[in-house]
Design a protein around this motif. Structure first.
Motif, short mmCIF file in Angstrom:
data_model
loop_
_atom_site.label_atom_id
_atom_site.label_comp_id
_atom_site.label_asym_id
_atom_site.label_seq_id
_atom_site.Cartn_x
_atom_site.Cartn_y
_atom_site.Cartn_z
N ALA A 74 0.83 -1.01 -0.02
CA ALA A 74 -0.11 -0.08 -0.07
C ALA A 74 0.49 0.95 -0.11
O ALA A 74 0.23 2.45 -0.69
N ASP A 129 -8.21 4.62 -0.03
CA ASP A 129 -8.91 4.49 -0.69
C ASP A 129 -8.16 2.91 0.05
O ASP A 129 -6.76 3.01 0.66
N ASN A 130 -8.46 1.89 -0.10
CA ASN A 130 -8.65 0.97 1.27
C ASN A 130 -8.55 -0.58 0.26
O ASN A 130 -9.64 -1.12 0.40
N PRO A 131 -7.21 -0.61 -0.86
CA PRO A 131 -6.22 -0.61 -0.91
C PRO A 131 -6.33 0.81 -1.51
O PRO A 131 -6.86 0.98 -2.79
#
Length: 154
Positions: A74, A129-131
């Motif tokens: 990330a 965002d994740n990821p």
């Protein structure tokens, strides 16, 4: 090339079949992938065909190739947009827009045109965002199909 709705700004990309033009769009996307320069995964989306505004849709078309890139880790996307802003011009691209969008997230957007290849790319960095990921849209100029051929839509 940045506004797909204004046919006056879309350059001619020459003559090609839809299939050949789609293969070219994927090559352009692959070159941009290489410029990202970090390990990760690109989505496996195909190219699509759309009409050229104001032209005969049986003879003229544009190719668009949307895809995304998610880094292996990330934290790797930090600085990627600045690097692309520097690297793209070394490979024939002219950065025509760069900076945060108006969203709450202030996603960094980069738009670049390649006049020689007759392509434009818009890259959005979704840092929060994740990821985190990059969203890319590669769009061609306006192609004409060879005489006797029709535009294949996919």
């Amino acid at each position: 090339m940045t506004d797909a709705n204004d046919s006056h700004d879309i350059p001619s990309a020459g003559t090609s079949t839809s299939e050949e033009a789609a293969a070219d769009a994927k090559k352009v996307s692959s070159e941009i992938y290489d410029l990202i320069g970090i390990k990760g995964k690109a989505s496996n989306t195909g190219a699509g065909v759309t009409e050229c505004s104001g032209k005969d849709r049986e003879k003229y078309f544009q190719i668009f190739h949307p895809w995304s890139f998610t880094p292996a880790s990330a934290d790797q996307l930090g600085g990627v947009m600045e690097r692309l802003k520097e690297e793209l011009p070394k490979h024939g691209w002219k950065v025509v827009d760069y900076g945060p969008d108006n969203s709450k997230q202030k996603n960094v957007n980069l738009t670049a045109d390649n006049d020689e290849k007759k392509y434009s790319v818009k890259i959005v960095h979704f840092a929060k965002d994740n990821p985190p990921s990059l969203s890319l849209m590669v769009v061609s100029g306006c192609y004409q199909v060879p005489d006797g051929e029709k535009v294949e839509r996919f």
